[in-house]
Design an enzyme around this catalytic site. Structure first.
Site, mmCIF file in Angstrom:
data_model
loop_
_atom_site.group_PDB
_atom_site.id
_atom_site.type_symbol
_atom_site.label_atom_id
_atom_site.label_comp_id
_atom_site.label_asym_id
_atom_site.label_seq_id
_atom_site.Cartn_x
_atom_site.Cartn_y
_atom_site.Cartn_z
ATOM 1 N N GLU A 1 63.692 78.067 53.412
ATOM 2 C CA GLU A 1 63.705 79.418 53.349
ATOM 3 C C GLU A 1 64.496 80.253 53.034
ATOM 4 O O GLU A 1 66.003 80.054 53.261
ATOM 5 C CB GLU A 1 63.039 80.179 53.927
ATOM 6 C CG GLU A 1 61.664 79.027 54.517
ATOM 7 C CD GLU A 1 60.790 80.677 55.789
ATOM 8 O OE1 GLU A 1 61.928 81.734 56.257
ATOM 9 O OE2 GLU A 1 60.757 79.194 56.831
ATOM 10 N N CYS B 1 68.818 86.548 50.058
ATOM 11 C CA CYS B 1 68.779 85.588 51.183
ATOM 12 C C CYS B 1 68.833 84.654 51.490
ATOM 13 O O CYS B 1 68.125 83.581 50.912
ATOM 14 C CB CYS B 1 67.923 86.848 52.222
ATOM 15 S SG CYS B 1 67.943 85.225 54.221
ATOM 16 N N CYS C 1 67.601 75.035 63.222
ATOM 17 C CA CYS C 1 69.522 75.500 63.719
ATOM 18 C C CYS C 1 69.643 75.431 64.836
ATOM 19 O O CYS C 1 68.577 74.968 65.578
ATOM 20 C CB CYS C 1 69.300 77.436 63.693
ATOM 21 S SG CYS C 1 70.382 77.561 64.414
ATOM 22 N N CYS D 1 68.741 81.500 69.646
ATOM 23 C CA CYS D 1 68.728 82.573 70.216
ATOM 24 C C CYS D 1 66.641 82.633 70.403
ATOM 25 O O CYS D 1 65.834 81.884 69.816
ATOM 26 C CB CYS D 1 68.725 83.047 68.561
ATOM 27 S SG CYS D 1 70.078 83.390 68.289
ATOM 28 N N CYS E 1 64.281 83.530 66.955
ATOM 29 C CA CYS E 1 64.139 82.718 66.419
ATOM 30 C C CYS E 1 63.553 82.126 65.843
ATOM 31 O O CYS E 1 63.567 80.415 66.568
ATOM 32 C CB CYS E 1 65.778 82.132 66.418
ATOM 33 S SG CYS E 1 65.921 81.717 64.320
ATOM 34 N N HIS F 1 73.035 91.966 68.950
ATOM 35 C CA HIS F 1 71.472 91.939 69.935
ATOM 36 C C HIS F 1 71.564 91.833 71.645
ATOM 37 O O HIS F 1 70.109 92.131 72.143
ATOM 38 C CB HIS F 1 71.134 90.318 69.720
ATOM 39 C CG HIS F 1 70.461 90.183 68.864
ATOM 40 N ND1 HIS F 1 70.389 91.520 67.538
ATOM 41 C CD2 HIS F 1 70.388 89.341 67.980
ATOM 42 C CE1 HIS F 1 70.160 90.046 66.240
ATOM 43 N NE2 HIS F 1 70.214 88.875 66.610
ATOM 44 N N CYS G 1 62.100 84.921 60.216
ATOM 45 C CA CYS G 1 63.153 83.528 59.244
ATOM 46 C C CYS G 1 62.506 82.246 60.005
ATOM 47 O O CYS G 1 62.368 82.313 61.372
ATOM 48 C CB CYS G 1 64.919 83.711 59.735
ATOM 49 S SG CYS G 1 66.241 85.354 59.598
HETATM 50 N N1 SAH Z 1 72.354 82.267 62.855
HETATM 51 C C1 SAH Z 1 73.066 83.389 61.745
HETATM 52 C C2 SAH Z 1 72.129 84.072 60.509
HETATM 53 C C3 SAH Z 1 70.217 84.291 61.285
HETATM 54 S S1 SAH Z 1 69.343 85.255 60.441
HETATM 55 C C4 SAH Z 1 72.863 84.675 62.949
HETATM 56 O O1 SAH Z 1 72.880 84.700 64.108
HETATM 57 O O2 SAH Z 1 73.655 85.337 62.413
HETATM 58 C C5 SAH Z 1 70.110 86.376 60.343
HETATM 59 C C6 SAH Z 1 69.212 88.256 61.386
HETATM 60 O O3 SAH Z 1 68.553 87.956 62.204
HETATM 61 C C7 SAH Z 1 70.081 87.846 63.090
HETATM 62 O O4 SAH Z 1 71.264 88.601 63.951
HETATM 63 C C8 SAH Z 1 69.279 86.843 63.775
HETATM 64 O O5 SAH Z 1 69.227 87.352 64.945
HETATM 65 C C9 SAH Z 1 67.650 87.913 63.615
HETATM 66 N N2 SAH Z 1 67.076 87.532 63.540
HETATM 67 C C10 SAH Z 1 66.160 86.469 63.922
HETATM 68 N N3 SAH Z 1 64.565 85.941 63.934
HETATM 69 C C11 SAH Z 1 64.886 87.130 64.158
HETATM 70 C C12 SAH Z 1 63.122 87.665 64.674
HETATM 71 N N4 SAH Z 1 62.174 86.928 64.628
HETATM 72 N N5 SAH Z 1 63.217 89.199 64.617
HETATM 73 C C13 SAH Z 1 64.707 90.240 63.979
HETATM 74 N N6 SAH Z 1 65.576 89.128 64.108
HETATM 75 C C14 SAH Z 1 65.458 88.494 63.771
#
Ligand code: SAH
Length: 352
Positions: free
Chosen positions: A99, A112, A119, A123, A126, A223, A340
């Site tokens: 995406e 983006c 991944c 997390c 995510c 976070h 994401c």
């Molecule tokens: N791997 C990278 C990029 C991830 S996406 C990272 O961890 O930074 C970018 C941001 O979106 C990250 O801060 C991630 O933690 C956050 N993110 C992912 N899923 C999310 C969700 N469902 N709600 C809010 N933030 C989210």
């Protein structure tokens, strides 16, 4: 749907200019051919050898024995009725899907991109990580997401962030090539200052990145304001402590002079309490940084709930009172599987 990532040939679009030149010279060709081909790929954004009309067929034939231009084709596009955000699902040469998102801001258009298929960071909130990591993207596949969106929208792109699927620093070498090529005058020539790399906090890689002589912004997905809270949301926090992460951030700032961004996704009852913000203030004291608060985007497979508006605003106010720069991320494209990995998951599950 997801096939093996068995791509026999290398990606021509992933070659930096110097490597292209070395390749062409090594084939006994004239140096200017490297410039022509690089120009086709990164200025004219050609997606095939056929488009390179001023390159001799014999040269294209011998190149294509070893190098493909990895396909990155638009599989579907969704446009948000709310804010014009466009979400793209790209299909790669091996059938994998990633995406990307196009967003319009006052200061310019932003893309983006994804850096990996899936991944492996795990997390909890995510969607990209639910089925683990399938494979790394090449630098060329990262660039092609930007090129494809430019072509489809007909718009200039001034900002790029790596906040799609994947952990960019877990695909370090290709990411670095991508960053150098994206900001190179022989290609899109995007200012490094307008490029943001977001990481969940791979500490050794942050040190490495600090020494690369780049002007990009580093965004840290924080976070949580204590080890305990981060560990509840992010497995990587078991590997690197918050103290180690903050030390790496200080090093990054000292080396690059670039203000850090901390992303903080607010999850109701988990990290949005008054005690959390107090702890965050202490943690960030004295650091030149900016905090980006993100209301957690609910993911179907997860049970996390967004903070109340009131909790969000009081979190923000407390940071401001303590002279910490803070913004609330505009929730873009919520109506189009904004979080994401959600669009990809939906399409994969539909096709079964
Ligand atoms: N791997 C990278 C990029 C991830 S996406 C990272 O961890 O930074 C970018 C941001 O979106 C990250 O801060 C991630 O933690 C956050 N993110 C992912 N899923 C999310 C969700 N469902 N709600 C809010 N933030 C989210």
């Amino acid at each position: 749907m997801e096939k093996e990532a068995d791509i026999g040939k290398k990606d021509l679009r992933a070659l930096e200019y110097n490597d292209m030149e070395a390749l062409i010279l090594g084939m006994g060709e004239k140096k200017f051919r490297a410039g022509q081909i690089y120009d086709w790929l990164h200025k004219k954004q050609a997606g095939s050898y056929d488009e390179m009309t001023n390159v001799p067929v014999a040269l294209k034939n011998s190149l294509s024995g070893e190098y493909d231009i990895y396909p990155v084709e638009i599989n579907r596009v969704q446009e948000s009725a709310v804010d014009g955000t466009r979400k793209y699902l790209f299909e790669l040469g091996d059938g994998n899907l990633v995406e990307s998102v196009f967003m319009v801001y006052e200061h310019g258009n932003s893309v983006c991109i994804s850096t990996q298929v899936g991944c492996r960071m795990g997390c909890r909130f995510c969607a990209s990580t639910i089925d683990g990591m399938v494979r790394n993207l090449t630098a060329g596949e990262m660039l092609a997401q930007v090129y494809g969106i430019m072509k489809e929208t007909g718009k200039r792109i001034s900002n790029v962030v790596t906040m799609g699927s994947g952990e960019p620093l877990d695909n370090y070498d290709e990411l670095l090539k991508f960053l150098r090529m994206l900001t190179d005058g022989r290609g899109l020539n995007i200012s490094g200052r307008n490029v943001t790399v977001s990481t969940c906090g791979l500490v050794p890689r942050i040190y490495e990145l600090a020494d690369e002589n780049l002007t990009i912004t580093l965004a840290i997905s924080l976070h949580g304001s204590s080890d305990e809270k981060r560990r509840a949301l992010m497995p990587i926090a078991n590997k690197y402590s918050l103290a180690e992460l903050m030390e790496a951030c200080r090093y990054y700032f000292d080396r690059t002079g670039r203000r850090l961004t901390f992303e903080y996704s607010l999850v109701r009852g988990v990290n949005d309490r008054a005690s959390d913000v107090d702890e965050l203030v202490k943690l960030l004291r004295g650091l030149n940084c900016h905090v980006n608060l993100i209301p957690v985007n609910p993911v179907r497979e997860r049970s996390y709930v967004q903070s109340t508006k009131q909790a969000l605003l009081s979190f923000k106010n407390k940071l401001e009172k303590n002279h910490i720069n803070v913004t609330i991320r505009r929730e873009m494209g919520r109506d189009i599987d904004g979080a994401c990995g959600q669009l990809r998951r939906r399409v994969i599950s539909e096709s079964y």
